[in-house]
Design an enzyme around this catalytic site. Structure first.
Site, mmCIF file in Angstrom:
data_model
loop_
_atom_site.group_PDB
_atom_site.id
_atom_site.type_symbol
_atom_site.label_atom_id
_atom_site.label_comp_id
_atom_site.label_asym_id
_atom_site.label_seq_id
_atom_site.Cartn_x
_atom_site.Cartn_y
_atom_site.Cartn_z
ATOM 1 N N ARG A 57 -37.222 -3.009 -61.738
ATOM 2 C CA ARG A 57 -38.511 -3.685 -61.949
ATOM 3 C C ARG A 57 -39.174 -4.080 -60.635
ATOM 4 N NH1 ARG A 57 -38.118 -6.296 -67.738
ATOM 5 N NH2 ARG A 57 -40.323 -6.728 -67.554
ATOM 6 N N LEU A 85 -43.496 -10.331 -64.456
ATOM 7 C CA LEU A 85 -43.752 -9.822 -63.114
ATOM 8 C C LEU A 85 -42.712 -10.375 -62.145
ATOM 9 C CD1 LEU A 85 -47.613 -10.194 -63.180
ATOM 10 C CD2 LEU A 85 -46.324 -8.037 -63.154
ATOM 11 N N ASN A 99 -52.778 -15.127 -66.918
ATOM 12 C CA ASN A 99 -52.386 -14.508 -68.183
ATOM 13 C C ASN A 99 -53.128 -15.201 -69.311
ATOM 14 O OD1 ASN A 99 -50.771 -12.865 -69.950
ATOM 15 N ND2 ASN A 99 -49.481 -14.638 -70.354
ATOM 16 N N HIS A 101 -52.623 -16.143 -73.319
ATOM 17 C CA HIS A 101 -51.515 -16.331 -74.259
ATOM 18 C C HIS A 101 -52.086 -16.891 -75.568
ATOM 19 C CE1 HIS A 101 -47.299 -17.004 -75.267
ATOM 20 N NE2 HIS A 101 -47.625 -18.205 -75.702
ATOM 21 N N ASP A 133 -46.310 -17.521 -63.084
ATOM 22 C CA ASP A 133 -45.248 -17.760 -62.120
ATOM 23 C C ASP A 133 -44.051 -16.914 -62.541
ATOM 24 O OD1 ASP A 133 -44.055 -19.152 -64.244
ATOM 25 O OD2 ASP A 133 -44.486 -21.125 -63.395
#
Length: 180
Positions: A57, A85, A99, A101, A133
């Site tokens: 990743r 991430l 992001n 959500h 984060d």
């Protein structure tokens, strides 16, 4: 300049495009993501970063961050991107990754928040925009708009209403962040 990370349909990407925000690149972890077609239709550069094409990743996220950086991206918006991430990616865009959500945070993080909040008997979902984060939906909340749970709601009916709220809130927050 905005880069958008996507994994699926791309309705939040479309909301950003419809608002005329400066989206210059769209990256996905899934070649079959419909969002890539939305970006192509809008003349926005696209890139696919499937995990199985990288040793891990971290390598994938570093390649994706470099690709976005090469296109002048300054703000990254995760719009239905379904992978966490790595630190290497976040370090490339410090305090510049957000992001959207579909539930209140920190109460309902993770991949299935609507299922979780319905099971808990919560009275509202939410369109929530937060900084990303290294945790799972643990970054600072920037803005949130409650979406009431109605009698007889299912995950699908609630998701539809949350998406409507997201499509209003996300472009507004992104516009403000671009102005900073």
């Amino acid at each position: 300049m905005i880069g958008v990370l996507v994994s699926g349909e791309g309705t939040n990407l479309q909301a950003l495009l419809d608002e005329g925000l400066p989206v210059v690149a769209v990256a996905s972890n899934r070649i079959e993501a419909r969002a890539l077609r939305r970006a192509d239709d809008a003349g926005v550069a696209t890139g696919v970063f499937e995990l199985n094409r990288y040793p891990d990743r971290d390598a994938r996220d570093a390649a994706m961050a470099s690709w976005l950086g090469d296109r002048g991206v300054e703000l990254v918006v995760c719009a239905g991107y379904m992978h966490l991430l790595e630190a290497s990616f976040l370090a490339r865009f410090p305090n510049r990754v957000v992001n959207v959500h579909p539930a209140p945070l920190p109460e309902f993080p993770g991949a299935h928040p609507l299922e979780d909040l319905l099971a808990a008997g919560a009275v509202a979902a939410a369109a929530t925009v937060h900084f990303v984060d290294e945790g799972v939906d643990t970054g600072e909340v920037i803005a949130s708009q409650p979406v009431p749970v109605l009698p007889g709601d299912t995950v699908d009916t609630l998701r539809d209403r949350v998406h409507e709220a997201e499509h209003r809130l996300l472009p507004s927050v992104v516009r403000e962040l671009c102005a900073r």
